[in-house]
Design an enzyme around this catalytic site. Structure first.
Site, short mmCIF file in Angstrom:
data_model
loop_
_atom_site.label_atom_id
_atom_site.label_comp_id
_atom_site.label_asym_id
_atom_site.label_seq_id
_atom_site.Cartn_x
_atom_site.Cartn_y
_atom_site.Cartn_z
NE ARG A 102 -13.90 -66.05 -83.09
CZ ARG A 102 -14.87 -66.53 -83.85
NH1 ARG A 102 -14.75 -67.71 -84.44
NH2 ARG A 102 -15.96 -65.84 -84.06
CG HIS A 147 -20.51 -66.98 -81.96
ND1 HIS A 147 -19.22 -67.27 -82.36
CD2 HIS A 147 -21.30 -67.86 -82.61
CE1 HIS A 147 -19.24 -68.31 -83.20
NE2 HIS A 147 -20.49 -68.69 -83.37
CD GLU A 192 -20.07 -68.02 -89.47
OE1 GLU A 192 -21.26 -68.41 -89.44
OE2 GLU A 192 -19.13 -68.79 -89.66
CE1 TYR A 334 -16.32 -75.16 -89.55
CE2 TYR A 334 -17.00 -72.94 -90.16
CZ TYR A 334 -16.65 -73.86 -89.20
OH TYR A 334 -16.63 -73.50 -87.87
CD GLU A 399 -16.40 -70.34 -86.30
OE1 GLU A 399 -17.05 -71.15 -87.00
OE2 GLU A 399 -16.93 -69.47 -85.58
C1 GBH Z 1 -19.95 -71.56 -88.02
O1 GBH Z 1 -20.81 -71.21 -89.06
C2 GBH Z 1 -20.43 -70.93 -86.71
O2 GBH Z 1 -19.74 -69.72 -86.47
C3 GBH Z 1 -20.27 -71.85 -85.52
O3 GBH Z 1 -20.97 -71.34 -84.43
C4 GBH Z 1 -20.71 -73.25 -85.90
O4 GBH Z 1 -20.68 -74.13 -84.80
C5 GBH Z 1 -19.79 -73.75 -86.98
O5 GBH Z 1 -19.87 -72.92 -88.09
C6 GBH Z 1 -20.12 -75.16 -87.48
O6 GBH Z 1 -21.37 -75.17 -88.10
O7 GBH Z 1 -27.94 -76.60 -91.95
O8 GBH Z 1 -27.78 -76.76 -94.35
O9 GBH Z 1 -29.07 -74.99 -93.37
C7 GBH Z 1 -20.48 -71.75 -90.34
C8 GBH Z 1 -21.46 -71.30 -91.41
C9 GBH Z 1 -23.82 -71.23 -91.74
C10 GBH Z 1 -22.67 -73.28 -91.94
C11 GBH Z 1 -25.13 -71.99 -91.58
C12 GBH Z 1 -23.95 -74.05 -91.80
C13 GBH Z 1 -26.32 -74.02 -92.12
C14 GBH Z 1 -26.46 -74.88 -93.31
N1 GBH Z 1 -22.72 -72.02 -91.26
N2 GBH Z 1 -25.05 -73.25 -92.29
S1 GBH Z 1 -27.93 -75.88 -93.23
#
Ligand code: GBH
Length: 519
Positions: A102, A147, A192, A334, A399
């Site tokens: 992907r 993305h 997302e 996650y 993911e």
């Molecule tokens: C994914 O988002 C993304 O699709 C990907 O590009 C990224 O590399 C991967 O996660 C790992 O992060 O810093 O406390 O403000 C996951 C959802 C939304 C999680 C934004 C982290 C920021 C939290 N993300 N969030 S903070």
């Protein structure tokens, strides 16, 4: 140095046998047709930000203007240089026995102005080369159309806050289907929207960094839903019969668990505001934004003396147009959060509209990212919640992954934290599928190689392969987790702990032996 290496290896080995937070540790098997893959995204790995006619994206623009937004003032100008090293990357996907890769296409690399006024032949060629290289190696391409790297030219027109951008996205999708659709059978329109729309709410963690909380993110979401539906209908009407592929969308969600018995409604609201915002319009029977969301935003807007709700309204025609526009549900997952009754966030903001206080438990095992705790059972709970809310939709995990912080190469190659994370999350997903009957047909690990982790830049590493960013040739080296997942992709078996212990011992012996031969 030599002694230090042995020390690291021994410590790593001592921690190599994880205590499972899922009760069972038996061998688990996935069906033969279950798909395994790895993911990446253009801005995070490609580099070559202004080469061969590529246009500027909102990430290029924001981080050139504001280097201070990232943890180490770096950006994705070079990243892992996959634009030049994509053959190495495909080799890695193959080494891990993955069924699919992907990756995302950079919109401004193909359309530097955002619209069809200029098609960048070199950009088109790059993705043709990548796709051909994958197919030649027996790997299915799975393409994310967007993305997060919007052409900056479209940001000047308001970006996703401008409803007309949905039509520009349709044109871009049309070009992608036309150009690559004979070779690409898996399409993800958006990655997302919940995350990238926060780039309009003044949470400076995502581009474009526009600050209109409580308004901007909803306008963005509205356009994103229309854009997604345009691409789906276009495929349905013009391409599907000939190309026979599938089109879906990737949504992300944490699991929200009530902090106490009295917080069940708060947890439900949190998930409706976060996941339901996009899932309800596309996947529910009735369509449209979740009722609780429409009611709460309208009520808060009235309190703020606004004439209408900050959440835009879809016509019945639009509701029908968006409903059912996905062949599969792409899920990024996650971690877990607590939700608790109460209000937090700016006035106005989506956080305040949701009416839930979000926290985590300090005792949950940590990762290299503040927001990411190792909470595998939430994965199963979330999958069940989705099935209960939207019925038997086909789900693919697009993911799931774990970060650690930048330390020495030697410590990081033996990435037992990541191995444990994958093991525990795969076990919970297995239960969701084989015990609970949730229809998950594939799993994608985030991410192929260490890359540019947005505002955390190169300090948080999610890769299955280590990238040495201080070496000009940006060498990629296998981490233990890549070997672990590679075996699972090959055998479709998550080994029992006993087998894993033997495998770890062999790996350790090999490392020690190599160190004795090349001290
Ligand atoms: C994914 O988002 C993304 O699709 C990907 O590009 C990224 O590399 C991967 O996660 C790992 O992060 O810093 O406390 O403000 C996951 C959802 C939304 C999680 C934004 C982290 C920021 C939290 N993300 N969030 S903070």
């Amino acid at each position: 140095m030599y002694r230090a290496l042995i020390f690291v290896a021994v410590v790593a080995f001592a921690t190599a046998t994880p205590t499972l937070r899922s009760e069972d540790n038996e061998e688990l098997r996935f069906d033969d047709n279950f798909l395994f893959g790895v993911a990446s995204a253009a801005y995070q790995i490609e580099g070559a930000w202004n080469e061969d006619g590529k246009g500027e994206s909102i990430w290029d623009h924001m981080l050139h203007e504001h280097p201070e937004y990232t943890e180490d003032r770096q950006n994705g100008d070079v990243a892992a240089d996959s634009y030049h090293r994509y053959r190495d990357d495909v080799k890695i996907v193959k080494e891990m026995n993955m069924d699919f890769y992907r990756f995302s296409i950079s919109w401004p690399r193909i359309l530097p102005n955002g619209d069809l006024s200029l098609i960048n032949a070199k950009g088109v060629e790059y993705y043709n080369n990548l796709i051909d290289e994958l197919l030649a190696n027996g790997i299915e391409p799975m393409v994310t159309m967007f993305h997060w790297d919007l052409p900056y030219a479209l940001q000047e027109l308001g970006g996703w806050a401008n409803r007309h951008i949905a039509t520009y996205f349709r044109d871009y999708a049309d070009l992608l289907f036309k150009t690559y659709g004979n070779k690409v059978k898996w399409w993800i329109t958006l990655n997302e929207p919940q995350s990238f729309c926060r780039g309009y709410s003044g949470d400076h963690f995502l581009a474009p960094g526009v600050e209109h909380p409580g308004v901007g993110e909803y306008l963005c979401g509205h356009t994103a839903l229309l854009a997604h539906a345009h691409a789906y209908h276009l495929y349905e009407e013009t391409y599907r019969a000939k190309q026979k592929g599938e089109v879906g969308i990737t949504l992300n969600s944490f699991w929200y668990t009530p902090k106490t018995e009295n917080d069940k409604n708060a947890a439900e609201r949190a998930i409706q505001f976060w996941l339901g915002w996009f899932a309800n319009p596309v996947f529910s029977k009735e369509g449209n934004y979740p009722q609780v969301m429409r009611e709460r935003v309208a009520a808060n807007s009235a309190k703020e003396k606004l004439r209408r709700s900050r959440l835009p309204v879809f016509t019945q025609e639009e509701i029908n147009y968006i409903k059912g526009t996905a062949d599969f549900f792409g899920l990024n997952h996650y971690t877990t959060n607590y939700a608790e009754e109460g209000e937090e966030g700016k006035t106005p903001s989506a956080d305040r509209d949701a009416g839930a206080i979000i926290t985590q438990n300090a005792s949950w095992p940590s990762s290299g990212s503040d927001w990411l705790k190792v909470t595998p059972t939430g994965f199963r709970d979330l999958l069940n919640w989705i099935r209960n809310a939207y019925g038997d939709v086909r789900i693919i995990i697009t993911e799931n992954g774990f970060s650690d912080r930048n330390t020495t190469v030697d410590g990081i190659l033996l990435d037992d934290g990541r191995v444990t994370y994958f093991e525990e999350y795969l076990r919970e997903m297995h239960k969701a599928i084989y015990t609970d009957g949730v229809k998950v047909f594939g799993y994608t690990a985030w991410t192929l190689i260490d890359n540019f982790e947005w505002l955390h830049s190169y300090q948080e590493r999610f890769g299955l392969y280590y990238v040495n960013f201080s070496d000009p040739s940006l060498t990629r080296s296998a981490k233990k987790s890549s070997i672990y997942l590679g075996e699972i992709a090959l055998t479709h078996v998550v080994p029992s702990q006993g087998v894993q212990l033997i495998a770890s011992s062999i790996l350790l012996a090999a490392i020690l032996l190599r160190m004795c031969i090349f001290p």
